[in-house]
Write a protein that holds these residues in place. Structure first.
Motif, mmCIF file in Angstrom:
data_model
loop_
_atom_site.group_PDB
_atom_site.id
_atom_site.type_symbol
_atom_site.label_atom_id
_atom_site.label_comp_id
_atom_site.label_asym_id
_atom_site.label_seq_id
_atom_site.Cartn_x
_atom_site.Cartn_y
_atom_site.Cartn_z
ATOM 1 N N PRO A 80 -19.968 3.515 17.009
ATOM 2 C CA PRO A 80 -18.604 4.056 16.932
ATOM 3 C C PRO A 80 -17.575 3.288 17.749
ATOM 4 N N HIS A 81 -18.019 2.316 18.533
ATOM 5 C CA HIS A 81 -17.079 1.535 19.333
ATOM 6 C C HIS A 81 -16.589 0.283 18.601
ATOM 7 N N ASP A 82 -16.997 0.121 17.346
ATOM 8 C CA ASP A 82 -16.373 -0.905 16.521
ATOM 9 C C ASP A 82 -14.906 -0.522 16.351
ATOM 10 N N PRO A 83 -13.946 -1.375 16.750
ATOM 11 C CA PRO A 83 -12.542 -0.955 16.761
ATOM 12 C C PRO A 83 -11.967 -0.691 15.379
ATOM 13 N N VAL A 84 -12.438 -1.407 14.360
ATOM 14 C CA VAL A 84 -11.906 -1.178 13.018
ATOM 15 C C VAL A 84 -12.325 0.204 12.522
ATOM 16 N N GLY A 85 -13.598 0.523 12.681
ATOM 17 C CA GLY A 85 -14.062 1.846 12.276
ATOM 18 C C GLY A 85 -13.396 2.955 13.061
ATOM 19 N N ALA A 86 -13.242 2.752 14.378
ATOM 20 C CA ALA A 86 -12.601 3.765 15.208
ATOM 21 C C ALA A 86 -11.169 4.032 14.759
ATOM 22 N N LEU A 87 -10.496 2.990 14.264
ATOM 23 C CA LEU A 87 -9.112 3.133 13.832
ATOM 24 C C LEU A 87 -8.978 3.725 12.436
ATOM 25 N N LEU A 88 -9.918 3.394 11.538
ATOM 26 C CA LEU A 88 -9.687 3.685 10.121
ATOM 27 C C LEU A 88 -10.606 4.738 9.499
ATOM 28 N N MET A 89 -11.769 5.009 10.070
ATOM 29 C CA MET A 89 -12.674 5.937 9.392
ATOM 30 C C MET A 89 -12.088 7.338 9.245
ATOM 31 N N HIS A 90 -11.346 7.807 10.236
ATOM 32 C CA HIS A 90 -10.759 9.137 10.092
ATOM 33 C C HIS A 90 -9.706 9.146 8.984
ATOM 34 N N ARG A 91 -9.092 7.986 8.706
ATOM 35 C CA ARG A 91 -8.116 7.917 7.625
ATOM 36 C C ARG A 91 -8.785 8.024 6.261
ATOM 37 N N VAL A 92 -10.027 7.552 6.157
ATOM 38 C CA VAL A 92 -10.760 7.752 4.902
ATOM 39 C C VAL A 92 -10.889 9.247 4.637
ATOM 40 N N ARG A 93 -11.313 9.971 5.644
ATOM 41 C CA ARG A 93 -11.455 11.425 5.495
ATOM 42 C C ARG A 93 -10.134 12.096 5.159
ATOM 43 N N TRP A 151 -18.040 -4.888 6.387
ATOM 44 C CA TRP A 151 -17.597 -3.507 6.611
ATOM 45 C C TRP A 151 -16.202 -3.460 7.217
ATOM 46 N N ASP A 152 -15.982 -4.234 8.256
ATOM 47 C CA ASP A 152 -14.661 -4.255 8.888
ATOM 48 C C ASP A 152 -13.586 -4.695 7.900
ATOM 49 N N GLN A 153 -13.854 -5.773 7.167
ATOM 50 C CA GLN A 153 -12.831 -6.336 6.290
ATOM 51 C C GLN A 153 -12.499 -5.426 5.129
ATOM 52 N N VAL A 154 -13.514 -4.791 4.536
ATOM 53 C CA VAL A 154 -13.229 -3.961 3.365
ATOM 54 C C VAL A 154 -12.423 -2.728 3.757
ATOM 55 N N LEU A 155 -12.646 -2.186 4.935
ATOM 56 C CA LEU A 155 -11.804 -1.087 5.407
ATOM 57 C C LEU A 155 -10.359 -1.545 5.593
ATOM 58 N N GLN A 156 -10.176 -2.714 6.185
ATOM 59 C CA GLN A 156 -8.823 -3.234 6.387
ATOM 60 C C GLN A 156 -8.142 -3.523 5.058
ATOM 61 N N TRP A 157 -8.855 -4.119 4.112
ATOM 62 C CA TRP A 157 -8.272 -4.376 2.802
ATOM 63 C C TRP A 157 -7.873 -3.078 2.114
ATOM 64 N N ALA A 158 -8.726 -2.069 2.176
ATOM 65 C CA ALA A 158 -8.445 -0.815 1.475
ATOM 66 C C ALA A 158 -7.139 -0.189 1.946
ATOM 67 N N PHE A 159 -6.919 -0.149 3.254
ATOM 68 C CA PHE A 159 -5.707 0.501 3.738
ATOM 69 C C PHE A 159 -4.489 -0.415 3.650
ATOM 70 N N ALA A 160 -4.688 -1.726 3.715
ATOM 71 C CA ALA A 160 -3.573 -2.636 3.451
ATOM 72 C C ALA A 160 -3.112 -2.487 2.003
ATOM 73 N N ASP A 161 -4.057 -2.394 1.065
ATOM 74 C CA ASP A 161 -3.707 -2.205 -0.342
ATOM 75 C C ASP A 161 -3.001 -0.876 -0.556
ATOM 76 N N ARG A 162 -3.484 0.147 0.100
ATOM 77 C CA ARG A 162 -2.879 1.476 -0.046
ATOM 78 C C ARG A 162 -1.433 1.466 0.431
ATOM 79 N N GLU A 163 -1.184 0.829 1.562
ATOM 80 C CA GLU A 163 0.165 0.808 2.117
ATOM 81 C C GLU A 163 1.122 -0.041 1.294
ATOM 82 N N ARG A 164 0.593 -1.050 0.601
ATOM 83 C CA ARG A 164 1.442 -1.955 -0.190
ATOM 84 C C ARG A 164 1.519 -1.564 -1.658
ATOM 85 N N GLY A 165 0.790 -0.526 -2.054
ATOM 86 C CA GLY A 165 0.821 -0.093 -3.441
ATOM 87 C C GLY A 165 0.049 -1.000 -4.379
#
Length: 256
Positions: A38-51, A92-106
Motif C-alpha cells: 500500500p505504500h506504492d505512491p501511485v496506488g495510494a493516490l489513485l486506488m480510492h478514485r477507482v472505487r 500497474w502504476d502506468q495503467v492507473l495513471q493512463w486511466a485517470f489522465a484519459d478520464r480527465e481529458r475526455g
C-alpha cells in the motif's frame, strides 16, 4: 448496462455501481497483501478514485450472509491513444495513471485493465479468484470492450525472489503445458495469453526506518534484501538511508 449478479453456492457477484452501500466494506475487507504494497505512491493516490469514480468497474462478491468476500478493481483506458499502443513496462502504476489522465481529458477508452482481484483469506483456494476474473471479463464485454489486460502479480513468485521474472513467467507444467504459477494459470485457463513482463510495474521506496517498521528486518547491509511477500529482493542502500522495491509483473491479454 451492468453485468447481472451471479449467484453461485450462496455467492453473488455484482458491481459497486449496483451496490453503492458496499463501498465501505469493500475498502475495509481483510486481505493478506504484503504490508509494504500500500505504500506504492501511485496506488495510494489513485486506488480510492477507482472505487469512488468508476464503481461500474468495481466488482464485489458477497456471501449468503451479505458479507463482502472478494473485490475486483478494473479501469478503462485508451491503449491505442497516440504515443501508446504497447502495454507499458511500468505496468500497474502506468495503467492507473493512463486511466485517470484519459478520464480527465475526455479520451474514449478502448481497453479495460484489471488492477486488483483480492479474496478474503478464509475464502482463498476455493476458486473464487477465477470467478471474479470471469465476472470482470463479462463486465468489460457488456460495456462494449473487446479485450481485458492485466498486470498480474504471480501468486507463487515470492517463494523464488531471486528467479528472473522473464524466466519464471514462462515456466509451464509438463503434464498440461499450463503455467507453473497458479495465478497465471487461472488467467490462461480463462483464455488469456502472456504478452510480456512489466519489469517496473510498482515501485515502493522508503527510508531504512520505514522498511524496518514494515518488515521487522534490520536493513543494515548494502545490496539485495529478501523480504517476505516480495516478488524480487529490495535494494538496500544504508549509506543513502533508503531502500527501493521495484516489482515486476506479467502482462496478460484476454480477448473477449
Amino acid at each position: 448496462m451492468d453485468a447481472p449478479p451471479r449467484p453461485h453456492d450462496g455467492l453473488t457477484i455484482t458491481t459497486l455501481a449496483d451496490r453503492p452501500d458496499l463501498a465501505g466494506p469493500v475498502w475495509a475487507m481483510p486481505d493478506n497483501w504484503p504490508v509494504f504494497v500500500p505504500h506504492d505512491p501511485v496506488g495510494a493516490l489513485l486506488m480510492h478514485r477507482v472505487r469512488d469514480e468508476l464503481p461500474e468497474y468495481v466488482l464485489v462478491a458477497t456471501d449468503a450472509e451479505g458479507q463482502v468476500v472478494a473485490r475486483g478493481f478494473s479501469v478503462p483506458f485508451a491503449l491505442h491513444a497516440e504515443g501508446r499502443g504497447e502495454l507499458p513496462d511500468r505496468g500497474w502504476d502506468q495503467v492507473l495513471q493512463w486511466a485517470f489522465a484519459d478520464r480527465e481529458r475526455g479520451v474514449v477508452p478502448d481497453t479495460v485493465s484489471a488492477v486488483e482481484i483480492t479474496i478474503v483469506p478464509e475464502m482463498q483456494g476455493k476458486g473464487l479468484s477465477g470467478r471474479m476474473l470471469s465476472a470482470m471479463r463479462e463486465n468489460a464485454r457488456s460495456r462494449g470492450f473487446r479485450q481485458v489486460v492485466a498486470p498480474v502479480r504471480p501468486s507463487a513468485k515470492h517463494r523464488e525472489p531471486a528467479a528472473p521474472m522473464s524466466e519464471y513467467a514462462y515456466r509451464v507444467r509438463d503434464a498440461d503445458g499450463l503455467p507453473h504459477d497458479p495465478w497465471l494459470r487461472v488467467h490462461v485457463r480463462a483464455g488469456a495469453v502472456i504478452e510480456k513482463v512489466a519489469p517496473a510495474s510498482m515501485t515502493v521506496s522508503g527510508s531504512l526506518a520505514q522498511w524496518r517498521a514494515w518488515t521487522g528486518l534490520p536493513f543494515d547491509t548494502a545490496g539485495p534484501v529478501e523480504v517476505p511477500g516480495a516478488l524480487v529482493p529490495v535494494h538496500c542502500a544504508p549509506g543513502l538511508d533508503h531502500a527501493v522495491y521495484v516489482e515486476p509483473n506479467v502482462w496478460m491479454r484476454h480477448a473477449l
